[in-house]
Design an enzyme around this catalytic site. Structure first.
Site, PDB file in Angstrom:
ATOM      1  N   LYS A 132       8.356  18.251 -19.044  1.00 20.71           N
ATOM      2  CA  LYS A 132       8.754  19.435 -18.262  1.00 20.71           C
ATOM      3  C   LYS A 132       9.893  20.111 -19.009  1.00 20.71           C
ATOM      4  O   LYS A 132      10.632  19.461 -19.749  1.00 20.71           O
ATOM      5  CB  LYS A 132       9.249  19.008 -16.871  1.00 20.71           C
ATOM      6  CG  LYS A 132       9.240  20.117 -15.843  1.00 20.71           C
ATOM      7  CD  LYS A 132       7.870  20.322 -15.210  1.00 20.71           C
ATOM      8  CE  LYS A 132       7.826  21.540 -14.342  1.00 20.71           C
ATOM      9  NZ  LYS A 132       6.585  21.630 -13.556  1.00 20.71           N
ATOM     10  N   ASP A 172       5.664  27.563 -14.533  1.00 20.22           N
ATOM     11  CA  ASP A 172       6.167  26.923 -13.313  1.00 20.22           C
ATOM     12  C   ASP A 172       6.972  28.011 -12.604  1.00 20.22           C
ATOM     13  O   ASP A 172       6.769  29.215 -12.872  1.00 20.22           O
ATOM     14  CB  ASP A 172       7.028  25.693 -13.650  1.00 20.22           C
ATOM     15  CG  ASP A 172       7.362  24.845 -12.417  1.00 20.22           C
ATOM     16  OD1 ASP A 172       6.463  24.183 -11.891  1.00 20.22           O
ATOM     17  OD2 ASP A 172       8.524  24.871 -11.950  1.00 20.22           O
TER      18      ASP A 172
HETATM   19  P1  NDP Z   1       6.575  31.032  -8.502  1.00 19.77           P
HETATM   20  O1  NDP Z   1       7.772  31.356  -9.286  1.00 19.77           O
HETATM   21  O2  NDP Z   1       5.316  31.791  -8.721  1.00 19.77           O
HETATM   22  O3  NDP Z   1       6.918  31.101  -6.930  1.00 19.77           O
HETATM   23  C1  NDP Z   1       7.922  30.324  -6.381  1.00 19.77           C
HETATM   24  C2  NDP Z   1       8.072  30.696  -4.921  1.00 19.77           C
HETATM   25  O4  NDP Z   1       8.956  29.769  -4.300  1.00 19.77           O
HETATM   26  C3  NDP Z   1       8.697  32.075  -4.726  1.00 19.77           C
HETATM   27  O5  NDP Z   1       8.206  32.627  -3.541  1.00 19.77           O
HETATM   28  C4  NDP Z   1      10.181  31.735  -4.625  1.00 19.77           C
HETATM   29  O6  NDP Z   1      10.957  32.686  -3.933  1.00 19.77           O
HETATM   30  C5  NDP Z   1      10.123  30.442  -3.834  1.00 19.77           C
HETATM   31  N1  NDP Z   1      11.319  29.659  -4.112  1.00 19.77           N
HETATM   32  C6  NDP Z   1      11.765  29.243  -5.318  1.00 19.77           C
HETATM   33  N2  NDP Z   1      12.918  28.570  -5.181  1.00 19.77           N
HETATM   34  C7  NDP Z   1      13.189  28.571  -3.852  1.00 19.77           C
HETATM   35  C8  NDP Z   1      14.226  28.029  -3.065  1.00 19.77           C
HETATM   36  N3  NDP Z   1      15.242  27.360  -3.629  1.00 19.77           N
HETATM   37  N4  NDP Z   1      14.168  28.200  -1.720  1.00 19.77           N
HETATM   38  C9  NDP Z   1      13.148  28.887  -1.153  1.00 19.77           C
HETATM   39  N5  NDP Z   1      12.147  29.424  -1.842  1.00 19.77           N
HETATM   40  C10 NDP Z   1      12.159  29.258  -3.172  1.00 19.77           C
HETATM   41  O7  NDP Z   1       6.325  29.458  -8.732  1.00 19.77           O
HETATM   42  P2  NDP Z   1       5.011  28.614  -8.490  1.00 19.77           P
HETATM   43  O8  NDP Z   1       4.265  29.151  -7.341  1.00 19.77           O
HETATM   44  O9  NDP Z   1       4.333  28.454  -9.790  1.00 19.77           O
HETATM   45  O10 NDP Z   1       5.620  27.179  -8.139  1.00 19.77           O
HETATM   46  C11 NDP Z   1       5.920  26.767  -6.804  1.00 19.77           C
HETATM   47  C12 NDP Z   1       5.988  25.249  -6.733  1.00 19.77           C
HETATM   48  O11 NDP Z   1       4.738  24.693  -7.153  1.00 19.77           O
HETATM   49  C13 NDP Z   1       7.051  24.592  -7.613  1.00 19.77           C
HETATM   50  O12 NDP Z   1       7.529  23.433  -6.965  1.00 19.77           O
HETATM   51  C14 NDP Z   1       6.259  24.186  -8.847  1.00 19.77           C
HETATM   52  O13 NDP Z   1       6.877  23.135  -9.558  1.00 19.77           O
HETATM   53  C15 NDP Z   1       4.971  23.745  -8.190  1.00 19.77           C
HETATM   54  N6  NDP Z   1       3.815  23.698  -9.081  1.00 19.77           N
HETATM   55  C16 NDP Z   1       3.397  24.825  -9.737  1.00 19.77           C
HETATM   56  C17 NDP Z   1       2.293  24.769 -10.551  1.00 19.77           C
HETATM   57  C18 NDP Z   1       1.718  25.989 -11.169  1.00 19.77           C
HETATM   58  O14 NDP Z   1       0.589  25.888 -11.698  1.00 19.77           O
HETATM   59  N7  NDP Z   1       2.355  27.134 -11.141  1.00 19.77           N
HETATM   60  C19 NDP Z   1       1.597  23.477 -10.817  1.00 19.77           C
HETATM   61  C20 NDP Z   1       2.058  22.380  -9.989  1.00 19.77           C
HETATM   62  C21 NDP Z   1       3.154  22.506  -9.186  1.00 19.77           C
HETATM   63  P3  NDP Z   1      12.022  33.623  -4.722  1.00 19.77           P
HETATM   64  O15 NDP Z   1      11.181  34.679  -5.350  1.00 19.77           O
HETATM   65  O16 NDP Z   1      12.921  34.110  -3.650  1.00 19.77           O
HETATM   66  O17 NDP Z   1      12.712  32.729  -5.723  1.00 19.77           O
END
Ligand code: NDP
Length: 453
Positions: A132, A172
């Site tokens: 990561k 991510d």
């Molecule tokens: P994105 O950046 O596309 O979206 C993240 C979302 O989560 C946004 O809506 C963001 O809001 C919100 N968010 C982030 N930090 C916080 C916080 N501290 N409190 C509340 N909301 C928060 O990321 P992904 O959708 O790709 O990833 C989301 C999760 O899924 C993560 O845990 C990631 O590790 C996991 N994941 C992702 C994969 C992928 O293929 N993308 C694969 C496997 C797991 P804001 O815009 O306000 O920050």
């Protein structure tokens, strides 16, 4: 001469050692604790794992790379960020895992993610090790040019640590198609090589179909498998989802496709609750808002009057049948887990990594809720990344339909492995235990084969 080295430390002694060696790294310690408690039970009578100190070795990353990332903002200020790549374990394949750009990124967060990734990648059945990376850079509010300069600077150091047979990063939080494009372009420029060194690429330059959808769809397929195991289905059920990024919007899309009704989505500012349901048209509107306009979820209520916005709040108090935390780590506490249980939740599937606290997980287990931990439920993303690597190596591309079938089969296979090791015999499946043991066993057995390395 007899050895005085104690190979049989118990779980508490083991965790004391982890805490001592990783001071202040709370997320990493939490992730190791969650895995170690299941593994300890599994290896209790298996001398070979104790003898070779396998758990101790898996909980120590192969390599932690930390570096300075300098870039110039649009006002000609010189900015300095910290970049990382954690190469946790490559016993079963090249390191593989996403890159996160978020202000909360630090060594502890990335070590926890790389550790979890090792078991997740093993569960997919594909040959991928765990890694990561990321930086404490916040793309929010930055211009495209600033994001490009940052990505180029980041890759100017990272490129020497990665490669298609060494370490293959992906996206991510904060790293989507735009950022992957800038980083891939810079890698290609520096090395003069077009190779599958990143996944999640655009379809014009070697990206796999189905990759953007894979994590969110996969989390719903995992939920569907859990429900099916109990003779249930997604159709007609209500779902509460957190986040509004890649994973959340695609999870919402698949819930809707399967006949469920999505009630909420969120971001770090708050959540929206739409009792009429967030259907495909509304999801498309959110994708445009987030990916093109780079707006906030609060803007939804201006467009869709049936919805309410709850500032500085998380959606877990909304009554639902299904819950999918798809935003970030530790976003669902024990009290919030209790609220979900009291409101009759039947299944929880984690699109995000470690979104539920250890105490929250206990609440779900005590209430015997179907609970799919991230390392199993969100493995669809990395699985399709693995398929992207195969397509790049073979210089071919499979179509959407074929990849959709492969993703469905992969999630079914992961569910089966979890049941194999997690079935308590009383009709309840402990998916955490199942995922931990199945993921661990393959990596551990490979490590045994290598001797002491
Ligand atoms: P994105 O950046 O596309 O979206 C993240 C979302 O989560 C946004 O809506 C963001 O809001 C919100 N968010 C982030 N930090 C916080 C916080 N501290 N409190 C509340 N909301 C928060 O990321 P992904 O959708 O790709 O990833 C989301 C999760 O899924 C993560 O845990 C990631 O590790 C996991 N994941 C992702 C994969 C992928 O293929 N993308 C694969 C496997 C797991 P804001 O815009 O306000 O920050």
């Amino acid at each position: 001469m007899a050895s005085v080295y104690d190979r049989h430390v118990d779980l508490n002694q083991f965790m004391e050692g982890v805490k001592k060696r990783n001071p202040g790294q709370t997320e990493f310690i939490q992730a190791v604790q969650e895995v170690a408690q299941d593994i300890y039970e599994f290896i209790e009578d298996k001398e070979e794992y104790h003898e070779a100190q396998i758990l101790r070795r898996i909980a120590e990353p192969d390599r932690v790379v930390s570096f300075r990332v300098c870039w110039e903002d649009d006002n000609h200020n010189i900015r300095v960020q910290r970049g990382f790549r954690i190469q946790n374990n490559n016993a079963i394949g090249p390191y593989k895992g996403g890159i996160r750009f978020h202000p909360s990124v630090n060594e502890s967060v990335l070590k926890f993610l790389a550790f979890e990734q090792t078991f997740k990648n093993s569960l997919t059945g594909l040959p991928m090790g765990g890694g990561k990376g990321g930086a404490n850079f916040n793309p929010r509010g930055k211009s495209d040019a600033e994001v490009m300069r940052f990505c180029q600077s980041f890759m100017t150091e990272l490129y020497r640590h990665i490669g298609p047979d060494t370490d293959v990063p992906a996206g991510d939080i904060g790293v989507g198609g735009r950022e992957i494009g800038y980083m891939f372009g810079q890698y290609k420029r520096i090395t003069n090589r077009w190779e599958g060194v990143l996944t999640g690429k655009g379809q014009e330059y070697g990206g796999s179909q189905m990759r953007p959808e894979a994590t969110g769809y996969g989390a719903v397929y995992f939920l569907q498998n859990m429900l099916k195991h109990k003779g249930e289905d997604v159709e007609g059920k209500t779902a509460v989802i957190s986040g509004s990024g890649n994973v959340a919007t695609h999870a919402a899309e698949m819930i809707t496709k399967l006949g469920g009704k999505v009630l909420t989505l969120s971001d770090s500012g708050g959540f929206i609750h739409d009792p009429d349901g967030i259907d495909q048209e509304k999801i498309d509107w959110i994708k445009h808002l987030k990916n093109v306009k780079r707006g906030r979820i609060s803007e939804y209520v201006d467009e869709f009057k049936s919805a309410e916005y709850h500032e500085d709040a998380r959606p877990w108090s909304v009554k639902c049948d299904l819950a999918l935390p798809c935003a970030t780590q530790n976003e669902l506490s024990a009290d919030e887990a209790k609220a979900l249980v009291d409101n009759g939740v039947q299944g929880v599937s984690e699109g995000a990594n470690m979104p539920t606290t250890l105490e929250g997980v206990k609440v779900f287990h005590d209430a015997k809720i179907m609970y799919g931990p991230g390392k199993a439920a969100n493995a669809g993303g990395v699985a399709v990344s693995g398929l992207e690597m195969s397509q790049n190596s073979e210089r071919i591309s499979w179509n959407h339909e074929r990849l959709g079938e492969m993703l469905t089969d992969l999630m079914k296979g992961i569910h089966e492995k979890c049941v194999e090791y997690g079935d308590n015999g009383d009709g309840y499946v402990d998916y955490v235990k199942g995922a931990n043991i199945a993921g661990f066993k393959k990596v551990a057995d490979a490590m045994l084969a290598f001797g002491v390395v």
